[in-house]
Structures are given as C-alpha cells and as structure tokens.
Design a protein around this motif. Sequence first.
Motif, PDB file in Angstrom:
ATOM      1  N   UNK A 150       0.824  -1.203   0.000  1.00  0.00           N
ATOM      2  CA  UNK A 150       0.000   0.000   0.000  1.00  0.00           C
ATOM      3  C   UNK A 150       0.859   1.254   0.000  1.00  0.00           C
ATOM      4  N   UNK A 151       0.361   2.304  -0.636  1.00  0.00           N
ATOM      5  CA  UNK A 151       1.093   3.575  -0.718  1.00  0.00           C
ATOM      6  C   UNK A 151       0.501   4.556   0.283  1.00  0.00           C
ATOM      7  N   UNK A 152       1.361   5.160   1.078  1.00  0.00           N
ATOM      8  CA  UNK A 152       0.939   6.184   2.030  1.00  0.00           C
ATOM      9  C   UNK A 152       1.436   7.539   1.544  1.00  0.00           C
ATOM     10  N   UNK A 153       0.566   8.529   1.621  1.00  0.00           N
ATOM     11  CA  UNK A 153       0.911   9.878   1.177  1.00  0.00           C
ATOM     12  C   UNK A 153       1.014  10.815   2.372  1.00  0.00           C
ATOM     13  N   UNK A 154       2.080  11.610   2.375  1.00  0.00           N
ATOM     14  CA  UNK A 154       2.312  12.574   3.458  1.00  0.00           C
ATOM     15  C   UNK A 154       2.606  13.949   2.860  1.00  0.00           C
ATOM     16  N   UNK A 155       2.086  14.991   3.500  1.00  0.00           N
ATOM     17  CA  UNK A 155       2.547  16.340   3.192  1.00  0.00           C
ATOM     18  C   UNK A 155       3.770  16.619   4.055  1.00  0.00           C
ATOM     19  N   UNK A 204       1.812  10.161  10.930  1.00  0.00           N
ATOM     20  CA  UNK A 204       3.040  10.873  10.592  1.00  0.00           C
ATOM     21  C   UNK A 204       3.896  11.169  11.807  1.00  0.00           C
ATOM     22  N   UNK A 205       4.785  12.166  11.677  1.00  0.00           N
ATOM     23  CA  UNK A 205       5.709  12.546  12.734  1.00  0.00           C
ATOM     24  C   UNK A 205       6.719  13.541  12.196  1.00  0.00           C
ATOM     25  N   UNK A 231       6.103  15.284   8.634  1.00  0.00           N
ATOM     26  CA  UNK A 231       5.281  14.536   7.679  1.00  0.00           C
ATOM     27  C   UNK A 231       3.909  14.321   8.283  1.00  0.00           C
ATOM     28  N   UNK A 232       2.884  14.679   7.524  1.00  0.00           N
ATOM     29  CA  UNK A 232       1.509  14.530   7.980  1.00  0.00           C
ATOM     30  C   UNK A 232       0.755  13.707   6.945  1.00  0.00           C
ATOM     31  N   UNK A 233       0.161  12.603   7.382  1.00  0.00           N
ATOM     32  CA  UNK A 233      -0.571  11.724   6.467  1.00  0.00           C
ATOM     33  C   UNK A 233      -1.729  12.481   5.825  1.00  0.00           C
ATOM     34  N   UNK A 234      -1.883  12.300   4.529  1.00  0.00           N
ATOM     35  CA  UNK A 234      -2.955  12.999   3.802  1.00  0.00           C
ATOM     36  C   UNK A 234      -3.879  11.993   3.123  1.00  0.00           C
TER      37      UNK A 234
END
Length: 365
Positions: free
Chosen positions: A202-207, A325-326, A362-365
Amino acid sequence: MSVKLRLSTVMASVTGAAACLAAAPAMAEEPPALTLNYTCAFPLIGMQPLVVRISSNLPAQLKVGEKTPAIEIITQDTVSAYAAKGLTTMYTATLSGNASAGAQIVQPNGKVLNLTVPNKIDPVTLPATGAFDVTSKGGAPAIAFTSAGEGKVTVGDMLLTMTPKDKDGALTGLGTFESECSQDPGQNNVLATIKVGDVPAPVRSYTATGSAVIKAGGPGTLPLTGGFEAKADGTTLTGPLKLNPGTASLKAFGFLPLSAAVALATDGDTTGTLAGGGLTTSGKASLTVTSISALGVPIGGGETCRTTAPVDLSLSAPVFDPATGGTLAGAFTLPALANCGLFGGLVGSLFQGPGNTLSLTLKAS
C-alpha cells in the motif's frame, strides 16, 4: 437422498512434491461457492441423487511462496428422510464413518495435482422419523504456491464410508459400507481461482513542511514544503521525498542580508525503517542556487550552480505513526558548489560545510 457438503476452510497449493488442500484468511468479501449434482450408490436403495453445496474461504490472492495456516475442513450433510428410513429398516440407531472428497489443483505453471481430502464423520443418532444431519471434520497442513500466475481448484468425486450400528452398539446387517458418488457430467466444477503473485504494498501519502538551517550562511534559513509518497511494506517506507524550491534568507560577512532561490532536490527514493515506534530515513539530494542577490542586486547563481557531490540526508523521528506521521530531523553536510558565476567563491562560502540541520514534519494525507 439429499446431502449438503460445506468445505468451510480449504486452500490448495504445492511446495515441492508435497501438496494438499489448504486455506488462508479470506481476501474477498464473498467466499467462493459451488453447487454440484452427484449420483451415489447406496445399499438396498440403489442409485440416489445428491445435491452438494460447497463453500470455502479460499483467498483471492496470495504471494509466491506465502504459507497458509493449518486449516480445518468441515462437511455438513443433510440425509433425507427416504434414506434414513432405509437405514432404520436395517435397525440402525447410530451412524459414523469417513467422507473423502476428490480435488484437483491446477498450478499457475499448468501442473495438475489430484488430491483426496479425508474427513471424519462425527457419530450421529438417527431420529425416529425424518431427515437428519451429519457433520464431519478434517484438516490439512500449511503449504504455498511456488510460481506466479493463476491457480485453480476443482472438485471431483466423493466416497462415503459409513458404519451403522444398532441400539446396543453392534454392527447391523449392512456392516461397514462404501458409497461411491460420481459427479453428473457437464457441470462447472471450479470451486475457485487464486491469483498468485507479489501483493503490491500500500502507498501512504504525506505532506511535508519544515525548514533547513544553513550554518555557513549566517546562519541562514530555508523554508521547506513538499510531500512523501511511500510504499508501506512491513517495517519500511520507501518512495520519493519531493521538496519544493524555496527562498533562503542568508547573511554575508555576518551582517549583509542576502536572498537566495534554492532547490534542495532528492535523488531517487528515500528509504525509511520503522523500529521502536520511530522512523529512520536515508536518501541522497542535491542543492541548486538558481539565483542570489544582495540588497536586490543579483550577484550569482544559476541553473548549473549546484553541489559537486550528493548530499547525504539521514533523518530520524523518535515517534512516528505511519497512519498519522511525525517529525523527522537530522544534520547534514553541504559539499562545494560549482558554476555559480563571477562571485562563485562568495556564493559557495555561504553554503558549503557541515553543521547544517533539517526538520521536516510529515503529515498523512
């Protein structure tokens, strides 16, 4: 006589020469199901039709070489009142035995394996009149498909081995008998197809937001924005970390304010390792100073004004949740810059050297 058969957990595959039906956690919302018509030979009452309902939790997809858990097979048979009357006529009070179902495994490489799945029938007491249910249980060890492609599971004929006993526990005149059940021709007997191959991570996207501090530039500050598209595969997050160009505020000689358009661009993927509740990443980057000015007067820079060697970016976050994120932080060294114009030496001195730091949330979007 009507019998309903349910294979509640079945999965098929092969490791080397050993193989059998097996089952893994279901991956589809609707499990495979199949209804087949059989004709069986019974003592005294002769040839009788059976309608067999087969269902399973066969997975829709498996990884190559992925082992299934040890499985349990359950069959539930409903014996008709007509067949029950034939048994009680021969003084049958209880019934036990075994049921064996034929199956065929077609591997992705085309190899075919014929199997027999044995089930033990729980002893059952016959009612005075009417139909009754028979339950049997069996099992199979964990196995795995060894090649990618599409596997197929088909159902074959059945063999019932039954032992009727009278009310005193003695054998009846029927003794222990076998009933061969053959599928009626012209039916689709494919229970399930299984896609075998690597399951995409699975792909996770973060700003990404943060800043870099350039020690040699006064120190100077470079605001950062961007994003991280990472494949989440077990304990790793791997993908491109993209940072947008920004404007750095610097000082020359400790007092002269400078403004520089800077691009800190990562090269290739950034790899992160999750451990102990935190995240550690590593990657390569290059720094380009596209323009730099003092009091609004251009003094150098350009599209070719960049670091002469890759920048090592090693960052860590002591607390990082892949779902939310973190904040990553770390120090890095900037190599020398080249091709920066007439004042290239001055431009390079504002960036080159160790002791630079970067903080990126990094914040999950």
